[in-house]
Design an enzyme around this catalytic site. Structure first.
Site, PDB file in Angstrom:
ATOM      1  N   GLU A  81     -12.368  41.352 -11.077  1.00  0.00           N
ATOM      2  CA  GLU A  81     -11.764  41.036  -9.786  1.00  0.00           C
ATOM      3  C   GLU A  81     -12.305  39.738  -9.195  1.00  0.00           C
ATOM      4  O   GLU A  81     -11.540  38.928  -8.647  1.00  0.00           O
ATOM      5  CB  GLU A  81     -11.965  42.192  -8.801  1.00  0.00           C
ATOM      6  CG  GLU A  81     -11.045  43.372  -9.021  1.00  0.00           C
ATOM      7  CD  GLU A  81     -11.469  44.258 -10.190  1.00  0.00           C
ATOM      8  OE1 GLU A  81     -10.654  45.096 -10.628  1.00  0.00           O
ATOM      9  OE2 GLU A  81     -12.616  44.102 -10.661  1.00  0.00           O
ATOM     10  N   HIS A 150     -12.825  55.663  -4.875  1.00  0.00           N
ATOM     11  CA  HIS A 150     -11.449  55.181  -5.015  1.00  0.00           C
ATOM     12  C   HIS A 150     -10.557  55.628  -3.853  1.00  0.00           C
ATOM     13  O   HIS A 150      -9.337  55.645  -3.991  1.00  0.00           O
ATOM     14  CB  HIS A 150     -10.831  55.693  -6.322  1.00  0.00           C
ATOM     15  CG  HIS A 150     -11.519  55.216  -7.553  1.00  0.00           C
ATOM     16  ND1 HIS A 150     -12.733  55.714  -7.965  1.00  0.00           N
ATOM     17  CD2 HIS A 150     -11.169  54.274  -8.460  1.00  0.00           C
ATOM     18  CE1 HIS A 150     -13.100  55.103  -9.084  1.00  0.00           C
ATOM     19  NE2 HIS A 150     -12.166  54.233  -9.407  1.00  0.00           N
TER      20      HIS A 150
END
Length: 352
Positions: A81, A150
């Protein structure tokens, strides 16, 4: 079967489009259409992220775009990322319009230096000479059964930062109109979607389906008018608020439901006007309570003349102040549910 159908209808949220000649469009297809239309409109727009190309996206939001636009405009990246967010920011500084997908915004923490220090601050630090027209998009907040790492909401995180615009769409109309606006914006925009809504279809008008349909960033939407209390929410919490309002209506309580759509800039004026009419306010969000969106709304009411129109304290309905549990029952208990909103409204209104 009839009773089941009635229950399902009562659980459905209210459309933001006219029912006449409306057709169903899922949030996933609305996002896909927005990307397709903007890529067709402007060759500087491109997509990059994990599995966005050959796999059609982890959630199929970019379905068909790689086959249509090719490798140069729909780019699969390694699982890094920080790396691909940095590439996207650099491309934006050089004049392109990247749409950077995070498979989940939880992973954006790996790239938060690029989002905040590189994207959000450059226009200011360059004295207005360098625009960074970039979109960071992907699923945000709780999904189902994916536990603490998450499941968190980044609405408060990113809306805290000057230099960013942050939108949080609820239905298909929001998703298409806000993503198109984000792509066209000259500055960085964070688009916080919700994974649980991707497959949900909502009625949309022909206007929404038009290629020129764009929603303004920074403007909320009154989803349901009411006179007794205002309920303010964003993303999937709008659904919870609408379902609660439906239940309250059966008891003679007419709640006005506001879909924020945009978290930064926040449409304070729409909230103020509503509260000055109803004299009561409940905020609903899936994020944690401390320093949350509801907290910001409370502060703005306190600092404005609207405070003197309140007949009772504001009540926040939020996610529980713990990391998200994995167990299904505990996960449900950690998120705002319809009874939580109904209870909050009853307490604010003094209903026994």
């Amino acid at each position: 079967m009839l009773a089941s159908a009635v229950r399902n209808l009562s659980r459905r949220s209210f459309s933001t489009s006219k029912a006449v000649s409306a057709q169903q469009l899922t949030v996933r297809d609305a996002l896909n259409a927005a990307l397709d239309e903007e890529m067709e409109r402007d060759e500087k727009v491109f997509i990059l992220g994990e599995e966005v190309a050959q796999y059609d996206g982890a959630y199929k939001v970019s379905r068909g775009l790689w086959k249509k636009y090719g490798d140069k405009r729909v780019i699969d990246t390694p699982i890094t990322e920080m790396g691909f967010a940095g590439i996207a920011v650099g491309a934006a500084m050089a004049g392109l319009r990247p749409v950077c997908e995070f498979m989940t915004f939880n992973f954006s923490m790996q790239a938060i230096d690029q989002v905040i220090n590189s994207a959000a601050k450059t226009f200011y630090m360059s004295a207005g000479t360098v625009n960074v027209p970039i979109v960071f998009r992907g699923p945000n907040g709780a999904a189902a059964g994916v536990a603490a790492q998450h499941s968190q909401c980044f609405g408060a995180w990113y809306s805290h930062c000057p230099g960013l615009k942050v939108v949080s769409p609820y239905d298909s109309e929001d998703a298409k109109g806000l993503l198109k606006a984000a792509i066209r914006d000259p500055d960085p925009v964070v688009v916080l979607e919700n994974e649980m809504l991707y497959g949900v279809g909502y009625p949309v008008s022909d206007q929404v389906l038009d290629k020129n349909f764009v929603l303004p960033i920074g403007k909320a939407k009154i989803m349901r008018p009411g006179k007794h209390i205002t309920i303010v929410a964003h993303s999937k919490s709008v659904e919870t608020a609408l379902q609660a309002a439906n239940e309250l209506a059966g008891k003679g309580i007419e709640a006005e439901v506001i879909n924020l759509r945009s978290l930064r800039p926040l449409d304070s004026e729409t909230i103020f006007k509503s509260v000055q009419k109803t004299h009561h306010l409940v905020t609903v969000e899936q994020g944690w309570p401390q320093s949350g969106i509801g907290s910001e709304i409370c502060a703005r009411i306190m600092e404005h003349e609207t405070f003197f129109h309140l007949d009772a304290p504001i009540w926040r309905v939020t996610g529980v102040d713990v990391p998200m549990p994995y167990a299904k029952t505990l996960e449900a208990a950690a998120l705002p549910q319809v009874p939580d909103v109904v209870t909050a409204v009853n307490k604010v209104l003094g209903v026994k």
